[in-house]
Design a protein around this motif. Structure first.
Motif, PDB file in Angstrom:
ATOM      1  N   TRP A   1       5.398  42.851  39.860  1.00  0.00           N
ATOM      2  CA  TRP A   1       5.824  42.960  41.263  1.00  0.00           C
ATOM      3  C   TRP A   1       5.901  44.430  41.693  1.00  0.00           C
TER       4      TRP A   1
ATOM      5  N   ILE B   1      15.990  38.613  47.979  1.00  0.00           N
ATOM      6  CA  ILE B   1      15.346  37.384  47.485  1.00  0.00           C
ATOM      7  C   ILE B   1      15.366  37.492  45.972  1.00  0.00           C
TER       8      ILE B   1
ATOM      9  N   GLY C   1      14.012  37.475  42.612  1.00  0.00           N
ATOM     10  CA  GLY C   1      12.617  37.492  42.186  1.00  0.00           C
ATOM     11  C   GLY C   1      12.397  36.748  40.882  1.00  0.00           C
TER      12      GLY C   1
ATOM     13  N   VAL D   1      11.961  33.410  42.890  1.00  0.00           N
ATOM     14  CA  VAL D   1      11.763  33.569  44.337  1.00  0.00           C
ATOM     15  C   VAL D   1      12.674  32.578  45.082  1.00  0.00           C
TER      16      VAL D   1
ATOM     17  N   CYS E   1      12.124  43.624  46.371  1.00  0.00           N
ATOM     18  CA  CYS E   1      11.924  43.452  47.823  1.00  0.00           C
ATOM     19  C   CYS E   1      11.593  44.761  48.530  1.00  0.00           C
TER      20      CYS E   1
ATOM     21  N   THR F   1       8.426  42.192  51.680  1.00  0.00           N
ATOM     22  CA  THR F   1       8.711  41.106  52.635  1.00  0.00           C
ATOM     23  C   THR F   1       8.057  41.340  53.999  1.00  0.00           C
TER      24      THR F   1
ATOM     25  N   GLY G   1       8.021  31.211  50.961  1.00  0.00           N
ATOM     26  CA  GLY G   1       7.642  32.609  50.822  1.00  0.00           C
ATOM     27  C   GLY G   1       7.951  33.400  52.077  1.00  0.00           C
TER      28      GLY G   1
ATOM     29  N   ILE H   1       5.529  37.618  49.108  1.00  0.00           N
ATOM     30  CA  ILE H   1       6.229  37.082  47.930  1.00  0.00           C
ATOM     31  C   ILE H   1       6.387  35.583  48.186  1.00  0.00           C
ATOM     32  N   GLN H   2       5.881  34.771  47.276  1.00  0.00           N
ATOM     33  CA  GLN H   2       5.860  33.338  47.527  1.00  0.00           C
ATOM     34  C   GLN H   2       5.963  32.547  46.226  1.00  0.00           C
TER      35      GLN H   2
ATOM     36  N   VAL I   1       5.362  31.572  40.780  1.00  0.00           N
ATOM     37  CA  VAL I   1       5.589  32.622  41.764  1.00  0.00           C
ATOM     38  C   VAL I   1       4.400  33.570  41.846  1.00  0.00           C
TER      39      VAL I   1
ATOM     40  N   ALA J   1       3.198  37.501  43.830  1.00  0.00           N
ATOM     41  CA  ALA J   1       3.511  38.697  44.632  1.00  0.00           C
ATOM     42  C   ALA J   1       2.370  39.690  44.426  1.00  0.00           C
TER      43      ALA J   1
END
Ligand code: PLP
Length: 460
Positions: free
Chosen positions: A61, A229, A231, A235, A264, A269, A376, A380-381, A424, A426
């Protein structure tokens, strides 16, 4: 022998012989052999067998700006030639760290004009823990020591960070948490909010903080710390009502509010920092990763003006690292942050690629029988692998399905991560719409294969 002259088998053998990997079962890894990553560009990695792999995780990430930016390596070389190292301890500073600090004060939300440098997210978190306790000392309330984190939160691997984090499998090793740390449940609507609307649940989950404060006694609580959020926890995106209510509670009981922005921060985001997406104002926030896009190790603790003034009033703060504000890392971070801003990369995530990813992500995964809570923000989802969508029922052996699904993704040369049964993603913030389409095409094929395997094994 140069690096490139070794075969994959030789690399594997040497790696197994001499290298201990983080968060790894060494025996089992050495049996399988590692995947050797040799070079990278944009959102792609290449391994020693010549496979081109889409990095749907931006490394860990962190590679927000994407791989292969020669301008960053040139900045590093120039800085190394000029001033490879000097410390910032004894009444000294240097241009690279001053310029970075000025730029960070520009991109930070108002009220954050000071930063303290570290080398990683974990060090940022440990620095913050010491800073928070020092703040209350200086305020004449040294009994305010306890920091409240959340179960399944991740704040790093140092003793402080791992204690504050809520990963029980980390606590089990090495007698953690240390004293003065408490945890509350994470704001995971899918699991805990069944009879409520998301908005009702957001407030209810924030009230768990109030319950904990009252249990410990507000006069003993120093701070609440959370990732905007979560991670590594999978997530976990709290409902919009959560952070404002947490903020209200912290103010009510005179407790510092700390955001851990290690994931984040720096555009993930679509805002510069996650707190801006959720509309709350912490007293301190921790960063690392996207600060240099992972090109060199550097972290920064952003200290709000009130806390900075209080610390300054207290005389010496007996804390720091040999490499706090390292000139080469600072110069590279400066070039990175400037590029994220001046090339409009963060803005593009907010206005274009973030919304596009979120729409396509939901369209792609909502159709699957064993995929639910497709969610998401920005880039980021995640989605969660579930046994029964109608009943919101999770699989029995938490994490087993995630690992199986993750391995299928890897086999298709797409890196996504499994956090338990949450899948997840990212990717680097420079991902294009066409690359999003291609990545989601591979991801959809991978989930199809996963569901087929479930049926073959009689697991669904
Ligand atoms: N805090 C958060 C929110 C993180 O996600 C991480 C790492 O993933 C850390 C802290 C620790 O950062 P590092 O691995 O750089 O020490």
């Amino acid at each position: 022998m140069t690096q490139q002259q070794r075969s994959t088998a030789q690399w594997r053998e040497l790696d197994a012989a001499h290298h201990l990997h983080p968060f790894t079962d060494t025996a089992s890894l050495n049996e399988q052999g590692v995947r050797m990553i040799t070079h990278a560009d944009g959102i792609y990695l290449w391994d020693s067998e010549g496979n081109k792999i889409t990095d749907g995780m931006a490394g860990l990430w962190c590679v927000n700006i994407g791989y292969g930016r020669k301008d960053l390596s040139e900045v590093a070389k120039r800085q190394m030639d000029e001033l490879a190292y000097y410390n910032t301890f004894f009444k000294t500073s240097h241009p690279a760290v001053v310029e970075l600090s000025r730029l960070l004060a520009e991109v930070a939300p108002t009220g954050f004009e000071h930063v303290f440098y570290t080398n990683s997210g974990s060090e940022s978190v440990d620095t913050m823990i010491r800073m928070v306790r020092r703040y209350w000392d200086v305020k004449g309330k040294p009994q305010k020591k306890t920091l409240i984190g959340r179960w399944n939160g991740y704040h790093g691997s140092t003793i402080g960070g791992a204690s504050l984090g809520g990963m029980s499998y980390m606590h089990e090793q090495g007698d953690l948490p240390i004293p003065g740390i408490a945890h509350i449940e994470q704001p995971w609507y899918y699991k805990h909010g069944k009879d409520m609307t998301p908005e009702e649940f957001g407030v209810a989950a924030a009230r768990w903080l109030e319950d904990k404060i009252l249990e410990i006694g507000a006069d003993k609580v120093a701070a609440f710390v959370g990732e905007p959020i979560q991670g590594a926890g999978g997530v976990i995106i709290p409902p919009s009502t959560y952070w404002p209510e947490v903020e209200r509670i912290c103010r009510k009981y005179d407790i510092l509010l700390v955001a851990d922005e290690v994931i984040c921060g720096f555009g993930r985001t679509g805002e510069w920092f996650g707190q801006q997406h959720f509309g709350f104002k912490p007293d301190i926030f921790t960063t690392a990763k996207g600060l240099s896009s992972g090109y060199l190790p550097i972290g920064a603790v952003f200290v709000g003006n009130d806390v900075a003034a209080t610390l300054a009033a207290g005389g010496d703060f007996n804390h720091g690292f040999t490499y706090s504000g390292h000139p080469v890392a600072a110069a590279v971070a400066h070039a990175n942050v400037q590029a994220l801003r001046d090339e409009g990369i963060v803005q593009r995530v907010r206005e274009e690629t973030g919304p596009y990813m979120q729409q396509r992500w939901r369209e792609t995964f909502s159709q699957f029988e064993h995929v639910d809570d497709v969610r998401g923000v920005g880039l980021i989802q995640a989605f969660t692998l579930v046994k029964d969508k109608a009943k919101r029922e999770l699989f029995d052996n938490w994490g087993e399905m995630g690992t199986m699904c993750r391995d299928i993704f890897f086999g298709n040369n797409l890196i996504m991560r499994a956090c338990g049964d949450h899948m997840v993603s990212a990717p680097p913030l420079v991902i294009s719409k066409a690359e999003i389409d291609s990545m989601l095409g591979t991801a959809a094929r991978s989930v199809e294969t996963f569901e087929k395997k479930l049926r073959e094994r009689g697991l669904a």
